[in-house]
Write a protein that holds these residues in place. Structure first.
Motif: not given
Length: 179
Positions: A119-130
């Motif tokens: 999980v990485v920060a993405d603006g005011d949320g997150s981007l989760m990658t699998i």
């Protein structure tokens, strides 16, 4: 990225991502707390794959059939070596969860898989990658696994990854919207 530590080169790869409307720590905690009971498609596919002999229960992070190789604050890597193309996959003679043994294994006839979640920060949320990577230990296993990969990439493994990402969003987004 941790995956590069275990498998910098690969023969097969899939990547699934989803934006999560929550901060990275909250999204990661939700991922770690996912239970098998929340993953209906995964349960069904596990039952089919195991011919009805395996039913996951409890936290996926604790009961996943793929051993943990590394984990840090917002990422983890799991890996397994097997002949996945068999109805009942044959697992390589490597100690579960031993990063060095996993990395150094080169015996012909096997497929090595690593799956990383982060999980990485993405603006005011997150981007989760699998992300899943596969490296076969010889040309014959690469050809055999290639046929297997065509069958499971989107229909099996892909659905599992997408369901996990959706379950994380379902767990945190109502909470994040109310905050």
């Amino acid at each position: 990225m941790e995956l590069d530590r275990f498998m910098p080169e690969h023969d097969f790869r899939s990547v699934y991502s989803r934006r999560i409307a929550a901060d990275p720590a909250t999204a990661w905690r939700a991922f770690q707390e996912l239970t098998a009971e929340e993953l209906h498609i995964t349960q069904m596919l596990t039952g089919i794959r195991s011919l009805g002999t395996l039913r996951l229960s409890g936290r996926v992070s604790e009961t996943a059939p793929v051993p943990l190789l590394a984990r840090d604050e917002l990422a983890e890597v799991r890996g397994k070596i097997a002949k996945f193309w068999y109805v009942r996959p044959e697992v390589a003679p490597v100690p579960d969860g031993d990063p060095a043994a996993f990395r150094d294994f080169t015996e012909p006839g096997w497929a090595k898989t690593v799956t990383g979640a982060r999980v990485v920060a993405d603006g005011d949320g997150s981007l989760m990658t699998i992300e899943t990577r596969v490296r076969c230990t010889d040309e014959r296993s690469r050809l055999i696994f290639g046929a297997y990969w065509l069958a499971i990439r989107a229909g099996g493994a892909g659905l599992v990854r997408l369901e996990m990402l959706q379950a994380v969003a379902r767990r945190v987004e109502p909470v994040a919207a109310a905050a």
